[in-house]
Write a protein that holds these residues in place. Structure first.
Motif, PDB file in Angstrom:
ATOM      1  N   VAL A 287      -9.248  11.626   5.208  1.00  0.00           N
ATOM      2  CA  VAL A 287      -8.935  10.239   4.874  1.00  0.00           C
ATOM      3  C   VAL A 287      -7.949   9.709   5.908  1.00  0.00           C
ATOM      4  CG1 VAL A 287      -7.994   8.645   3.169  1.00  0.00           C
ATOM      5  CG2 VAL A 287      -9.293  10.649   2.413  1.00  0.00           C
ATOM      6  N   THR A 288      -8.283   8.573   6.497  1.00  0.00           N
ATOM      7  CA  THR A 288      -7.423   7.924   7.481  1.00  0.00           C
ATOM      8  C   THR A 288      -7.066   6.527   6.983  1.00  0.00           C
ATOM      9  OG1 THR A 288      -8.512   9.113   9.285  1.00  0.00           O
ATOM     10  CG2 THR A 288      -7.210   7.179   9.886  1.00  0.00           C
ATOM     11  N   ALA A 289      -5.801   6.163   7.123  1.00  0.00           N
ATOM     12  CA  ALA A 289      -5.344   4.814   6.787  1.00  0.00           C
ATOM     13  C   ALA A 289      -4.813   4.160   8.048  1.00  0.00           C
ATOM     14  CB  ALA A 289      -4.255   4.865   5.724  1.00  0.00           C
ATOM     15  N   VAL A 290      -5.206   2.918   8.285  1.00  0.00           N
ATOM     16  CA  VAL A 290      -4.776   2.161   9.460  1.00  0.00           C
ATOM     17  C   VAL A 290      -4.021   0.923   9.006  1.00  0.00           C
ATOM     18  CG1 VAL A 290      -5.561   0.795  11.433  1.00  0.00           C
ATOM     19  CG2 VAL A 290      -6.643   2.996  10.931  1.00  0.00           C
ATOM     20  N   GLU A 291      -2.858   0.698   9.594  1.00  0.00           N
ATOM     21  CA  GLU A 291      -2.046  -0.487   9.288  1.00  0.00           C
ATOM     22  C   GLU A 291      -1.362  -0.953  10.560  1.00  0.00           C
ATOM     23  OE1 GLU A 291      -0.209  -3.643   8.212  1.00  0.00           O
ATOM     24  OE2 GLU A 291      -1.601  -2.664   6.832  1.00  0.00           O
ATOM     25  N   LEU A 292      -1.431  -2.255  10.824  1.00  0.00           N
ATOM     26  CA  LEU A 292      -0.929  -2.812  12.073  1.00  0.00           C
ATOM     27  C   LEU A 292       0.594  -2.840  12.139  1.00  0.00           C
ATOM     28  CD1 LEU A 292      -1.426  -4.276  14.777  1.00  0.00           C
ATOM     29  CD2 LEU A 292      -1.582  -6.415  13.476  1.00  0.00           C
ATOM     30  N   GLU A 293       1.251  -3.239  11.059  1.00  0.00           N
ATOM     31  CA  GLU A 293       2.691  -3.465  11.081  1.00  0.00           C
ATOM     32  C   GLU A 293       3.448  -2.190  10.695  1.00  0.00           C
ATOM     33  OE1 GLU A 293       3.801  -6.832   8.760  1.00  0.00           O
ATOM     34  OE2 GLU A 293       2.101  -8.034   9.442  1.00  0.00           O
ATOM     35  N   PRO A 294       4.395  -1.747  11.522  1.00  0.00           N
ATOM     36  CA  PRO A 294       5.126  -0.510  11.231  1.00  0.00           C
ATOM     37  C   PRO A 294       5.844  -0.505   9.884  1.00  0.00           C
ATOM     38  CG  PRO A 294       5.487  -1.177  13.509  1.00  0.00           C
ATOM     39  CD  PRO A 294       4.735  -2.296  12.851  1.00  0.00           C
ATOM     40  N   ALA A 295       6.468  -1.632   9.519  1.00  0.00           N
ATOM     41  CA  ALA A 295       7.190  -1.680   8.246  1.00  0.00           C
ATOM     42  C   ALA A 295       6.240  -1.512   7.070  1.00  0.00           C
ATOM     43  CB  ALA A 295       7.961  -2.992   8.123  1.00  0.00           C
ATOM     44  N   ARG A 296       5.057  -2.101   7.177  1.00  0.00           N
ATOM     45  CA  ARG A 296       4.074  -1.957   6.102  1.00  0.00           C
ATOM     46  C   ARG A 296       3.461  -0.557   6.108  1.00  0.00           C
ATOM     47  NH1 ARG A 296       1.951  -6.220   3.562  1.00  0.00           N
ATOM     48  NH2 ARG A 296      -0.217  -5.567   3.803  1.00  0.00           N
ATOM     49  N   ALA A 297       3.313   0.036   7.281  1.00  0.00           N
ATOM     50  CA  ALA A 297       2.833   1.420   7.337  1.00  0.00           C
ATOM     51  C   ALA A 297       3.827   2.363   6.661  1.00  0.00           C
ATOM     52  CB  ALA A 297       2.615   1.836   8.786  1.00  0.00           C
ATOM     53  N   GLN A 298       5.117   2.040   6.768  1.00  0.00           N
ATOM     54  CA  GLN A 298       6.131   2.856   6.092  1.00  0.00           C
ATOM     55  C   GLN A 298       6.000   2.757   4.577  1.00  0.00           C
ATOM     56  OE1 GLN A 298       8.358   5.086   7.439  1.00  0.00           O
ATOM     57  NE2 GLN A 298       8.643   5.593   5.270  1.00  0.00           N
ATOM     58  N   ARG A 299       5.604   1.602   4.089  1.00  0.00           N
ATOM     59  CA  ARG A 299       5.384   1.453   2.643  1.00  0.00           C
ATOM     60  C   ARG A 299       4.244   2.352   2.177  1.00  0.00           C
ATOM     61  NH1 ARG A 299       4.788  -4.466   0.503  1.00  0.00           N
ATOM     62  NH2 ARG A 299       4.891  -3.273  -1.450  1.00  0.00           N
ATOM     63  N   ILE A 300       3.206   2.482   3.003  1.00  0.00           N
ATOM     64  CA  ILE A 300       2.120   3.413   2.666  1.00  0.00           C
ATOM     65  C   ILE A 300       2.674   4.825   2.563  1.00  0.00           C
ATOM     66  CG2 ILE A 300      -0.064   4.405   3.428  1.00  0.00           C
ATOM     67  CD1 ILE A 300      -0.610   1.833   4.962  1.00  0.00           C
ATOM     68  N   ALA A 301       3.466   5.219   3.559  1.00  0.00           N
ATOM     69  CA  ALA A 301       4.032   6.572   3.561  1.00  0.00           C
ATOM     70  C   ALA A 301       4.906   6.802   2.338  1.00  0.00           C
ATOM     71  CB  ALA A 301       4.835   6.779   4.848  1.00  0.00           C
ATOM     72  N   ASP A 302       5.680   5.795   1.961  1.00  0.00           N
ATOM     73  CA  ASP A 302       6.547   5.926   0.790  1.00  0.00           C
ATOM     74  C   ASP A 302       5.725   6.123  -0.487  1.00  0.00           C
ATOM     75  OD1 ASP A 302       8.701   5.576   2.465  1.00  0.00           O
ATOM     76  OD2 ASP A 302       8.970   3.453   1.973  1.00  0.00           O
ATOM     77  N   ASN A 303       4.643   5.375  -0.624  1.00  0.00           N
ATOM     78  CA  ASN A 303       3.799   5.512  -1.809  1.00  0.00           C
ATOM     79  C   ASN A 303       3.110   6.866  -1.845  1.00  0.00           C
ATOM     80  OD1 ASN A 303       4.166   3.066  -3.254  1.00  0.00           O
ATOM     81  ND2 ASN A 303       2.942   1.972  -1.744  1.00  0.00           N
ATOM     82  N   LEU A 304       2.633   7.322  -0.707  1.00  0.00           N
ATOM     83  CA  LEU A 304       2.015   8.653  -0.654  1.00  0.00           C
ATOM     84  C   LEU A 304       3.026   9.732  -1.025  1.00  0.00           C
ATOM     85  CD1 LEU A 304      -0.013   8.269   2.663  1.00  0.00           C
ATOM     86  CD2 LEU A 304      -0.996   8.544   0.385  1.00  0.00           C
ATOM     87  N   GLN A 305       4.253   9.581  -0.563  1.00  0.00           N
ATOM     88  CA  GLN A 305       5.304  10.555  -0.851  1.00  0.00           C
ATOM     89  C   GLN A 305       5.591  10.610  -2.350  1.00  0.00           C
ATOM     90  OE1 GLN A 305       6.913  12.423   1.598  1.00  0.00           O
ATOM     91  NE2 GLN A 305       8.025  13.557   0.001  1.00  0.00           N
TER      92      GLN A 305
END
Length: 451
Positions: A287-305
């Motif tokens: 599974v790969t997730a792509v997000e353009l904005e770094p701050a929003r990509a961090q939100r993905i990482a936080d939710n996965l964590q």
């Protein structure tokens, strides 16, 4: 003497913070078309005593939700508009009117605190004006609002371009959509089926004295009777529950996930749909997730964590309209949760009504079509792509799919058979529902094997 701190945008605040002044500090840049509630409110909450944070959010969201009606009332009450440098006073007046018109805050408290806020904003000359204007509204509310009965902005509480476009797109639904947009959205949860069943989650909530009910269309959804601090929900901090609207939860059903598949979630932030598909399909190959904005990509990482799913997904900060990040191996399933106007989630983001412009829709449609065409090249024959937006305008939805099908000879539209939304020539449209799901759009495409 009380010590002073400085707010994120500059005015002095004493220990006893005036929450109305802080709310005006949040809304003033929005009235100038700078930023959004999402960008300005978090800083203000950080400067707000914990016991007053709910009030601050209520003042900001409530005032933005009724902005066009409040603006019409303010124009009626003021002899001349505030100068551009006094936009904080304009925001404060809207906040004061909202309290008197729509909140449960006692009128005397709303009046006193709003008038005193002029001093906190370092504009003592406005104190007498605010006292007179707000008391006049108290006395003449019925008469003033009757005089505005023929004003479309007061009646519909949306910008003219929005109402006109909605009437054109949905002649049978536009009034219901406008009314639903002005309501507060319910708090809907997604149950993490890796940890518990929906029935078990419902029982835990009920045992804790929390009234909840099952969603009608999502097998993993629960809706609370009243909003509350999610961190107080049993199991939330351990990842047993997540906040996600029911309409957004439907994406997983449409992806038709099977063990061993490779899946791409494009434009993936904040990661709700991504986490959902990982919860329901633990045997995916990759599974790969792509997000353009770094701050929003961090939100993905936080939710996965929080959900302990961080090892089951690769998160890339990259542009879904390019393929610079792609390693060359196709994806069997692709979710294109395209950037859009957000006009289906105005209940949750009421500032969209003020900040969005009619010309934005055409520009967004070009971005959406470009992302779709680019990611189509990553799908193998027989693969499935789900296109989704939280928009209620056909220009971003079914017309995008219609245009794309004309451009791609190997693209096939797969009609969605479902009990939710309204079937369209291409895809299916959901409208915001009082007490229910948000506005959303889905379409399913497959790549032909015989071209």
């Amino acid at each position: 003497m009380p010590t002073e701190t400085v707010s994120p945008r500059g005015f002095a605040l004493a220990d006893a913070i005036n929450i109305r002044a802080l709310a005006a500090d949040v809304l003033a840049p929005l009235l100038r078309q700078h930023g959004s509630l999402n960008t300005h409110l978090p800083d203000a909450l950080a400067h707000c005593p914990p016991q007053d944070r709910a009030l601050l959010q209520q003042l900001c969201y409530g005032s933005m939700r009724e902005l066009f009606r409040l603006q019409a009332l303010a124009q009626k009450l003021l002899q001349k508009p505030f100068k551009p440098q006094d936009m904080d006073l304009q925001a404060l007046l809207l906040i004061g009117l909202w309290q008197l018109r729509s909140s449960r805050i006692p009128a005397h408290a709303a009046l006193h605190e709003t008038v005193e806020a002029t001093l906190v904003l370092n504009k003592p000359w406005a104190k007498k004006l605010f006292n007179a204007v707000l008391r006049r509204y108290q006395r003449e509310q019925d008469t003033l609002e009757q005089q505005l009965a023929d004003d479309p902005c007061f009646t519909w509480n949306h910008p003219d371009w929005f109402v006109s476009k909605l009437q054109h797109n949905w002649p049978d639904h536009w009034q219901h959509i406008l009314a639903a947009n002005d309501e507060q959205a319910p708090l809907t949860l997604r149950v993490n089926r890796r940890q518990q069943s929906r029935e078990q989650a419902l029982a835990r909530l009920n045992a804790a004295g929390i009234d909840a009910s099952t969603c009608r269309f999502s097998a993993d959804g629960l809706t609370l009777a009243q909003a509350m601090d999610v961190n107080a929900l049993p199991g939330f901090e351990q990842g047993a529950l997540s906040v996600q609207d029911e309409a957004a939860q439907l994406a997983v059903q449409l992806l038709d996930l099977q063990p061993g598949l490779r899946v791409l979630d494009a434009c993936a932030a904040p990661g709700g749909k991504l986490c959902h598909l990982l919860e329901v399909a633990p045997e995916l190959q990759a599974v790969t997730a792509v997000e353009l904005e770094p701050a929003r990509a961090q939100r993905i990482a936080d939710n996965l964590q929080r959900l302990n799913l961080q090892l089951e997904c690769q998160v890339l900060t990259a542009d879904a309209s390019s393929r610079d990040w792609w390693q060359g191996q196709p994806y069997d399933r692709i979710l294109v949760d395209a950037p859009c106007s957000g006009t289906g989630v105005i209940r949750r983001h009421p500032d969209i009504k003020w900040l969005r412009r009619g010309e934005d829709i055409a520009a967004l449609a070009q971005v959406q079509l470009g992302i779709l065409a680019n990611l189509w090249q990553l799908l193998p024959p027989g693969g499935r792509l789900v296109y989704a937006t939280c928009s209620i305008f056909s220009q971003e939805n079914e017309r995008i799919i219609e245009r794309f099908l004309k451009q791609q000879a190997d693209a096939r539209h797969a009609p969605i058979e479902a009990p939710w939304g309204e079937a369209r020539p291409f895809g299916r449209q959901l409208f915001p529902q009082p007490g229910g799901h948000d506005g959303f759009y889905y379409a399913v495409l497959s790549k032909a094997t015989d071209t």
